[in-house]
Design a protein around this motif. Structure first.
Motif, PDB file in Angstrom:
ATOM      1  N   LEU A 236       0.828  -1.211   0.000  1.00  0.00           N
ATOM      2  CA  LEU A 236       0.000   0.000   0.000  1.00  0.00           C
ATOM      3  C   LEU A 236       0.859   1.257   0.000  1.00  0.00           C
ATOM      4  N   VAL A 237       1.960   1.216   0.741  1.00  0.00           N
ATOM      5  CA  VAL A 237       2.886   2.348   0.749  1.00  0.00           C
ATOM      6  C   VAL A 237       3.491   2.538  -0.642  1.00  0.00           C
ATOM      7  N   ALA A 238       3.901   1.423  -1.253  1.00  0.00           N
ATOM      8  CA  ALA A 238       4.465   1.491  -2.601  1.00  0.00           C
ATOM      9  C   ALA A 238       3.447   2.043  -3.596  1.00  0.00           C
ATOM     10  N   GLY A 239       2.176   1.691  -3.402  1.00  0.00           N
ATOM     11  CA  GLY A 239       1.136   2.217  -4.279  1.00  0.00           C
ATOM     12  C   GLY A 239       1.018   3.723  -4.183  1.00  0.00           C
ATOM     13  N   GLY A 243       1.916   6.290  -7.270  1.00  0.00           N
ATOM     14  CA  GLY A 243       0.955   7.262  -7.760  1.00  0.00           C
ATOM     15  C   GLY A 243       1.522   8.673  -7.751  1.00  0.00           C
ATOM     16  N   CYS A 244       2.258   8.999  -6.684  1.00  0.00           N
ATOM     17  CA  CYS A 244       2.877  10.324  -6.599  1.00  0.00           C
ATOM     18  C   CYS A 244       3.975  10.487  -7.638  1.00  0.00           C
ATOM     19  N   TRP A 245       4.757   9.400  -7.843  1.00  0.00           N
ATOM     20  CA  TRP A 245       5.809   9.476  -8.858  1.00  0.00           C
ATOM     21  C   TRP A 245       5.208   9.691 -10.242  1.00  0.00           C
ATOM     22  N   TYR A 357       1.995 -13.342  -6.793  1.00  0.00           N
ATOM     23  CA  TYR A 357       2.340 -12.289  -5.839  1.00  0.00           C
ATOM     24  C   TYR A 357       2.899 -11.068  -6.565  1.00  0.00           C
ATOM     25  N   SER A 358       3.735 -11.320  -7.575  1.00  0.00           N
ATOM     26  CA  SER A 358       4.280 -10.212  -8.347  1.00  0.00           C
ATOM     27  C   SER A 358       3.168  -9.432  -9.040  1.00  0.00           C
ATOM     28  N   GLY A 359       2.135 -10.142  -9.523  1.00  0.00           N
ATOM     29  CA  GLY A 359       1.009  -9.462 -10.156  1.00  0.00           C
ATOM     30  C   GLY A 359       0.262  -8.579  -9.190  1.00  0.00           C
ATOM     31  N   SER A 365       1.255  -1.258  -6.623  1.00  0.00           N
ATOM     32  CA  SER A 365       2.231  -0.187  -6.778  1.00  0.00           C
ATOM     33  C   SER A 365       2.092   0.503  -8.131  1.00  0.00           C
ATOM     34  N   TRP A 366       2.393  -0.240  -9.201  1.00  0.00           N
ATOM     35  CA  TRP A 366       2.363   0.363 -10.524  1.00  0.00           C
ATOM     36  C   TRP A 366       0.942   0.684 -10.986  1.00  0.00           C
ATOM     37  N   GLY A 367      -0.045  -0.058 -10.470  1.00  0.00           N
ATOM     38  CA  GLY A 367      -1.421   0.236 -10.850  1.00  0.00           C
ATOM     39  C   GLY A 367      -1.892   1.600 -10.392  1.00  0.00           C
TER      40      GLY A 367
END
Length: 427
Positions: A236-239, A243-245, A357-359, A365-367
């Motif tokens: 969730l943090v990575a997401g 998004g900010c990036w 898990y990678s998906g 994150s990337w979504g």
């Protein structure tokens, strides 16, 4: 956690295969760096609307939101190397078509969006699958160093070498930049062809063509992630960070390239984005040592703080030097985060679950990137470009504070103990 049976063809475990995977990733990410700098520049050449310029980033990142879960499930059912090669070949073909359209009759904005969408779709399947190949070619005792090497290489190619090269090529012509990206993908295809062995998990039952089976796999992966509280929180943090990036990268071109406040040329903009890669290499290379000395929690928290600095700088200043310095910090934080998190994930998650898990990881994150790009475009159009940077910095600081209160050092130690126990039990 792991069965005693061999989960894959043991002949894939070799230094040669890792080197070929590494070379393919390096060349692919070099092409990515060139193309991802060229796409917004093509958009800027077509329109001066911040929202429409951000649309190129939105189209390119939207597939992470749409296809991450199916890509992860498919990676656990098919030959992973073959899937990567198909997707790399598809990207080369799309770039050939875009280049031809620019040279022939002129590329419409809708055509640019369509090409960016197809490129992003192929990237989702290739990148999601690549991380699940690493445990098939590297022993578990060398997993952390392998991820550090791979992450540093990808960062150098994607963010350090690729963007400046893309800026130089774009100065010669946008078709030249896109065409060079296509040549790069063709080179990556040759590197992957050197790999030998079978890259399909033997532990996973079922048909690769069964839609119902894929749906069951997807939900099994989601349930697994939800049960892992620490890894779930980090996702969730990575997401939020991704998004900010994406918001930053979607509009920084408007802020940086003339007539924006920084007044940079295309080549200078490529160098600015390239400082992300310099920082990424430093962060990825230092991550294993920092983790051993400070612990994963401290490294991950410091990474998020660096990312907040990246977002805050253009909100408060038009100094190219300050923004370049904080861009370096943001890249260092990203590199350190990727290695620290990926190595923990690779040690904890069973091989037969790695693709799924990678998906899920990529979705979380990337979504978030297309959402960030969409919000950035609308905010820049209706309020201002600087409002995008202010909002992103505030969100990163908030997420960091909540995470530090939610996940404690003992929580990390328990996960690391499980990873160590799993490594001792591995055949």
């Amino acid at each position: 956690m792991h069965s005693d049976s061999q989960p894959y063809d043991p002949t894939t475990m070799s230094a040669r295969n890792f080197k070929a995977l590494w070379a393919g990733a390096a060349i692919t990410n070099l092409a990515d760096g060139v193309v991802k700098l060229a796409l917004p520049l093509v958009a800027v050449s077509m329109t001066d609307s911040p929202a429409l310029v951000a649309g190129a980033t939105l189209a390119n990142t939207l597939p992470w939101l749409l296809f991450s879960l199916p890509a992860g499930a498919l990676a656990d059912r098919v030959d992973r190397r073959r899937l990567i090669m198909i997707m790399v070949a598809a990207r080369a073909l799309v770039l050939a078509l875009l280049t031809g359209a620019i040279l022939a009759t002129g590329l419409p904005l809708a055509g640019l969006y369509a090409g960016a969408l197809l490129l992003g779709t192929a990237e989702v399947f290739a990148d999601t699958t690549r991380m699940s190949v690493v445990p098939m070619v590297v022993p578990r005792t060398r997993m952390e160093s392998a991820f550090a090497t791979l992450t540093a290489t990808e960062t150098v190619a994607n963010e350090f070498v690729g963007p400046p090269l893309g800026g130089l090529l774009a100065a010669a012509g946008l078709a030249v930049a896109l065409g060079a990206g296509g040549v790069g993908y063709a080179g990556a295809l040759l590197a992957l062809a050197v790999m030998t062995g079978r890259y399909r998990s033997n532990r996973h039952p079922g048909s690769a063509t069964s839609a119902s089976g894929l749906n069951n796999d997807i939900w099994e992966g989601v349930r697994y992630v939800w049960r892992e509280r620490v890894l779930r929180t980090l996702l969730l943090v990575a997401g939020a960070a991704s998004g900010c990036w994406a918001a930053w990268i979607a509009v920084i071109v408007v802020h940086a390239v003339a007539p924006g406040p920084l007044g940079l040329t295309s080549s200078e903009y490529g160098l600015l984005i390239g400082t992300l890669g310099v920082g990424g290499v430093v962060g990825a290379s230092a991550a294993p040592a920092l983790t051993r000395r400070l612990g994963r929690r401290v490294v991950l928290a410091a990474s998020m703080a660096c990312f907040a600095a990246l977002l805050a700088a253009p909100a408060i200043s038009s100094s190219a030097r300050l923004i370049a310095a904080t861009t370096f910090l943001g890249g260092a934080g990203s590199g350190a985060w990727n290695v620290t998190y990926s190595s923990l994930r690779a040690l904890v998650v069973p091989e037969e679950m790695m693709g799924r898990y990678s998906g899920v990881s990529r979705l979380a994150s990337w979504g978030a990137m297309p959402l960030g790009a969409l919000v950035a475009g609308l905010t820049a159009e209706l309020v201002s470009v600087r409002a995008v940077f202010w909002g992103g910095a505030a969100l990163c600081i908030l997420v960091l504070a909540v995470t530090l209160r939610t996940v404690t050092s003992p929580d990390f130690r328990r996960v690391e103990a499980r990873a160590a126990a799993s490594q001792r039990a591995a055949p």
